[in-house]
Write a protein that holds these residues in place. Structure first.
Motif, mmCIF file in Angstrom:
data_model
loop_
_atom_site.group_PDB
_atom_site.id
_atom_site.type_symbol
_atom_site.label_atom_id
_atom_site.label_comp_id
_atom_site.label_asym_id
_atom_site.label_seq_id
_atom_site.Cartn_x
_atom_site.Cartn_y
_atom_site.Cartn_z
ATOM 1 N N LEU A 152 44.920 29.307 35.141
ATOM 2 C CA LEU A 152 44.902 28.713 34.478
ATOM 3 C C LEU A 152 45.182 26.847 34.934
ATOM 4 C CD1 LEU A 152 48.578 29.966 32.603
ATOM 5 C CD2 LEU A 152 46.229 30.416 32.007
ATOM 6 N N GLY A 153 44.619 26.637 36.474
ATOM 7 C CA GLY A 153 44.792 25.425 36.850
ATOM 8 C C GLY A 153 45.656 24.620 36.906
ATOM 9 N N VAL A 154 47.153 25.230 36.139
ATOM 10 C CA VAL A 154 48.474 24.681 36.126
ATOM 11 C C VAL A 154 49.261 25.357 36.185
ATOM 12 C CG1 VAL A 154 47.879 23.166 34.666
ATOM 13 C CG2 VAL A 154 48.491 24.774 33.663
ATOM 14 N N GLY A 155 50.601 25.254 37.109
ATOM 15 C CA GLY A 155 51.713 26.367 37.408
ATOM 16 C C GLY A 155 51.008 27.954 38.243
ATOM 17 N N ARG A 156 51.657 28.926 38.081
ATOM 18 C CA ARG A 156 51.908 29.746 38.793
ATOM 19 C C ARG A 156 50.752 30.410 38.238
ATOM 20 N NH1 ARG A 156 57.810 29.769 41.646
ATOM 21 N NH2 ARG A 156 57.445 28.377 42.877
ATOM 22 N N THR A 157 50.251 31.765 38.899
ATOM 23 C CA THR A 157 49.502 32.518 38.832
ATOM 24 C C THR A 157 49.196 33.984 39.342
ATOM 25 O OG1 THR A 157 47.663 30.834 38.739
ATOM 26 C CG2 THR A 157 46.810 33.077 37.341
ATOM 27 N N ILE A 158 49.534 35.437 37.993
ATOM 28 C CA ILE A 158 48.629 36.239 39.670
ATOM 29 C C ILE A 158 47.470 37.049 38.738
ATOM 30 C CG2 ILE A 158 49.455 38.542 39.244
ATOM 31 C CD1 ILE A 158 52.302 37.985 38.172
ATOM 32 N N VAL A 159 46.709 36.423 39.903
ATOM 33 C CA VAL A 159 45.421 36.597 39.754
ATOM 34 C C VAL A 159 44.751 37.922 40.193
ATOM 35 C CG1 VAL A 159 42.565 35.536 40.560
ATOM 36 C CG2 VAL A 159 45.152 34.152 40.206
ATOM 37 N N THR A 160 43.662 38.768 39.255
ATOM 38 C CA THR A 160 43.540 39.994 39.739
ATOM 39 C C THR A 160 42.613 39.962 40.334
ATOM 40 O OG1 THR A 160 42.083 40.044 37.114
ATOM 41 C CG2 THR A 160 44.645 41.353 37.893
ATOM 42 N N ASP A 161 42.157 40.875 41.167
ATOM 43 C CA ASP A 161 40.719 40.045 42.289
ATOM 44 C C ASP A 161 39.657 41.590 41.503
ATOM 45 O OD1 ASP A 161 41.379 38.039 44.146
ATOM 46 O OD2 ASP A 161 42.072 40.090 45.587
ATOM 47 N N ASN A 162 38.480 40.540 40.578
ATOM 48 C CA ASN A 162 38.580 41.875 39.881
ATOM 49 C C ASN A 162 37.009 41.903 39.807
ATOM 50 O OD1 ASN A 162 39.534 41.521 37.168
ATOM 51 N ND2 ASN A 162 39.035 39.686 37.211
ATOM 52 N N ALA A 163 36.267 41.088 40.690
ATOM 53 C CA ALA A 163 35.126 42.000 41.421
ATOM 54 C C ALA A 163 34.934 42.388 42.906
ATOM 55 C CB ALA A 163 34.082 40.464 41.915
ATOM 56 N N ALA A 164 36.323 42.036 43.922
ATOM 57 C CA ALA A 164 36.478 43.088 44.619
ATOM 58 C C ALA A 164 37.094 44.551 44.239
ATOM 59 C CB ALA A 164 37.999 42.518 45.866
ATOM 60 N N ALA A 165 37.638 44.775 42.929
ATOM 61 C CA ALA A 165 37.616 46.395 43.014
ATOM 62 C C ALA A 165 36.855 46.498 42.384
ATOM 63 C CB ALA A 165 39.182 45.678 41.893
ATOM 64 N N SER A 166 36.361 45.649 41.422
ATOM 65 C CA SER A 166 35.260 46.993 40.746
ATOM 66 C C SER A 166 33.949 47.496 41.730
ATOM 67 C CB SER A 166 34.347 46.058 40.160
ATOM 68 O OG SER A 166 35.387 46.131 38.389
ATOM 69 N N HIS A 167 33.622 46.525 42.966
ATOM 70 C CA HIS A 167 32.678 47.033 43.610
ATOM 71 C C HIS A 167 33.392 47.704 44.900
ATOM 72 C CE1 HIS A 167 31.433 46.416 48.381
ATOM 73 N NE2 HIS A 167 30.406 45.543 47.687
ATOM 74 N N GLU A 168 34.821 48.334 44.826
ATOM 75 C CA GLU A 168 35.288 49.586 44.927
ATOM 76 C C GLU A 168 35.035 50.639 44.435
ATOM 77 O OE1 GLU A 168 40.090 50.866 47.042
ATOM 78 O OE2 GLU A 168 39.473 48.820 46.388
ATOM 79 N N LEU A 169 35.147 49.782 43.897
ATOM 80 C CA LEU A 169 35.326 51.642 42.570
ATOM 81 C C LEU A 169 33.754 52.112 42.451
ATOM 82 C CD1 LEU A 169 35.911 53.473 40.205
ATOM 83 C CD2 LEU A 169 36.163 51.764 38.914
ATOM 84 N N ALA A 170 32.667 51.286 42.384
ATOM 85 C CA ALA A 170 31.466 51.864 42.436
ATOM 86 C C ALA A 170 31.293 52.736 43.848
ATOM 87 C CB ALA A 170 30.106 50.891 42.381
ATOM 88 N N THR A 171 31.276 51.953 44.347
ATOM 89 C CA THR A 171 31.769 52.516 46.089
ATOM 90 C C THR A 171 32.082 53.638 45.906
ATOM 91 O OG1 THR A 171 31.570 49.829 47.179
ATOM 92 C CG2 THR A 171 31.659 52.486 48.981
ATOM 93 N N ALA A 172 33.141 54.113 45.447
ATOM 94 C CA ALA A 172 33.239 55.207 45.353
ATOM 95 C C ALA A 172 32.865 56.559 44.531
ATOM 96 C CB ALA A 172 35.388 55.192 44.078
ATOM 97 N N LEU A 173 32.066 55.800 43.714
ATOM 98 C CA LEU A 173 31.659 56.916 42.683
ATOM 99 C C LEU A 173 30.125 57.051 43.163
ATOM 100 C CD1 LEU A 173 31.783 54.778 38.969
ATOM 101 C CD2 LEU A 173 33.255 56.724 40.030
ATOM 102 N N VAL A 174 29.761 56.475 43.908
ATOM 103 C CA VAL A 174 28.323 56.925 44.870
ATOM 104 C C VAL A 174 29.075 57.826 45.546
ATOM 105 C CG1 VAL A 174 26.668 55.402 46.514
ATOM 106 C CG2 VAL A 174 27.030 53.899 44.497
ATOM 107 N N VAL A 175 29.316 57.444 46.268
ATOM 108 C CA VAL A 175 30.322 58.982 47.047
ATOM 109 C C VAL A 175 30.430 59.990 47.065
ATOM 110 C CG1 VAL A 175 32.128 58.388 49.159
ATOM 111 C CG2 VAL A 175 30.756 56.726 49.245
ATOM 112 N N GLU A 176 30.651 60.026 46.332
ATOM 113 C CA GLU A 176 30.810 61.359 44.664
ATOM 114 C C GLU A 176 30.006 62.030 44.680
ATOM 115 O OE1 GLU A 176 34.242 62.784 43.287
ATOM 116 O OE2 GLU A 176 34.812 61.355 45.607
#
Length: 353
Positions: free
Chosen positions: A159-183
């Motif tokens: 948010l630019g202030v306070g504290r944040t729990i950030v989801t690593d969206n790109a890295a997780a989706s990259h891993e998902l796509a890789t798994a689907l290709v392997v499948e």
């Protein structure tokens, strides 16, 4: 019957009004245990309900946590809201919940309303674009709230202030796509171009990057809202695409929707249109909402630790930070989470491609 007043409790307990107030309104200057128990017993006998505003004044805090979500009907937000509510309630505090429908002006009104209620902390769930000119008003509200002693917690994106729990969206989706290709998946469709939702763009971007590394280009890219209805419209476009480009019978089109609510909406609509899932179309989402495991077929997704994310957000919202531990506005404290690839029946292949 007139309402029971604090003075009635004080008279019944045989103590001063000030003493009764200290016991029942949460003051740190509480009298001895015997006196406190006597006052509590009188309050219970008379049916007295403490005044929340008086309690807030006595404690110098309201005991209220403002929770802002985009859409409470989305199982991602409702799951987090439920976990936050449970955690906050266990701490003897309360949650004030509001949804914004992803509208900037609605969010500004919601935040101003929560600040007027003297909340002790704000927990904002979802993807935001704070710092841009269009939402400078929101950034100013959050910064002013923090300067005045309030706590700001973001869940999903900084948010630019306070504290944040950030989801690593790109890295997780990259891993998902890789798994689907392997499948064995080779044909893909993706959702992109969702205006104002950076997380969705990051998820699609990470997914497409993994496909590019595998030498695969999506055969269809389309836009849709990040909602259940958006999933229905996505299904319509997929259905139309299959009519003109059905592809090999043994190679289903694998669709990535950057939110489980969209993926579930698309899954249901495709089946209503007579499209076999996963026979003709495979579907993957993102989020790991409970509905994903209950779907038929079960949904392939990135399962985020939603309960743990909510627990951490509440811990930050409730626990007072020491001055030296308070994050600066320039570099807010962050915790990064990625989630796990969960391959469900919605992307199962009957044979290797």
């Amino acid at each position: 019957m007139p309402a029971v007043r604090l003075s009635d409790v004080a008279q019944d307990a045989g103590v001063s009004l000030a003493t009764a107030s200290r016991v029942l309104n949460g003051s740190t200057r509480v009298p001895g245990k015997a006196v406190a128990e006597k006052v509590q017993a009188s309050a219970e006998k008379l049916g007295y309900v403490a005044n929340a505003q008086a309690q807030a004044l006595a404690r110098s805090r309201s005991g209220l946590i403002g929770l802002v979500v985009h859409d409470i009907a989305d199982p991602y937000f409702s799951t987090i809201a439920r976990e936050v509510q449970q955690q906050v309630f266990a701490s003897q505090s309360q949650v004030l919940l509001t949804q914004t429908d992803r509208e900037l002006e609605t969010e500004i009104r919601a935040l101003r309303s929560l600040l007027a209620q003297q909340v002790d902390a704000l927990v904002l769930v979802g993807s935001h674009r704070y710092g841009t000119e269009s939402d400078a008003a929101i950034g100013a509200l959050l910064q002013g709230f923090e300067r005045n002693g309030g706590k700001v917690v973001g869940l999903g994106q900084s948010l630019g202030v306070g504290r944040t729990i950030v989801t690593d969206n790109a890295a997780a989706s990259h891993e998902l796509a890789t798994a689907l290709v392997v499948e064995g998946h080779r044909r893909f469709a993706v959702v992109e171009g969702i205006a104002g939702i950076p997380s969705a763009g990051d998820r699609t971007g990470g997914f497409v990057a993994a496909l590019t590394e595998a030498g695969i280009e999506p055969e269809l890219s389309t836009a849709a809202d990040l909602t259940r209805d958006g999933g229905h419209r996505l299904a319509e476009r997929i259905h139309d695409h299959l009519l003109t480009a059905p592809g090999p019978a043994d190679s289903p089109l694998c669709v990535f929707a950057p939110a489980d609510v969209m993926a579930l909406g698309a899954l249901g609509e495709l089946r209503r249109r007579g499209v076999e899932v996963p026979g003709q179309v495979s579907i993957a989402g993102f989020g790991g909402v409970p509905d994903a495991a209950d779907a038929n077929p079960t949904l392939t997704t990135i399962a985020l630790p939603l309960a743990e994310m909510a627990r951490q957000a509440v811990e930050w919202a409730l626990v007072s930070a020491a001055p030296e531990d308070t994050p600066s506005a320039d570099r807010p404290r962050e915790v990064h989470v990625r989630g796990d690839v969960m391959l469900g029946e919605s992307t199962a292949l009957s044979s290797a491609v």
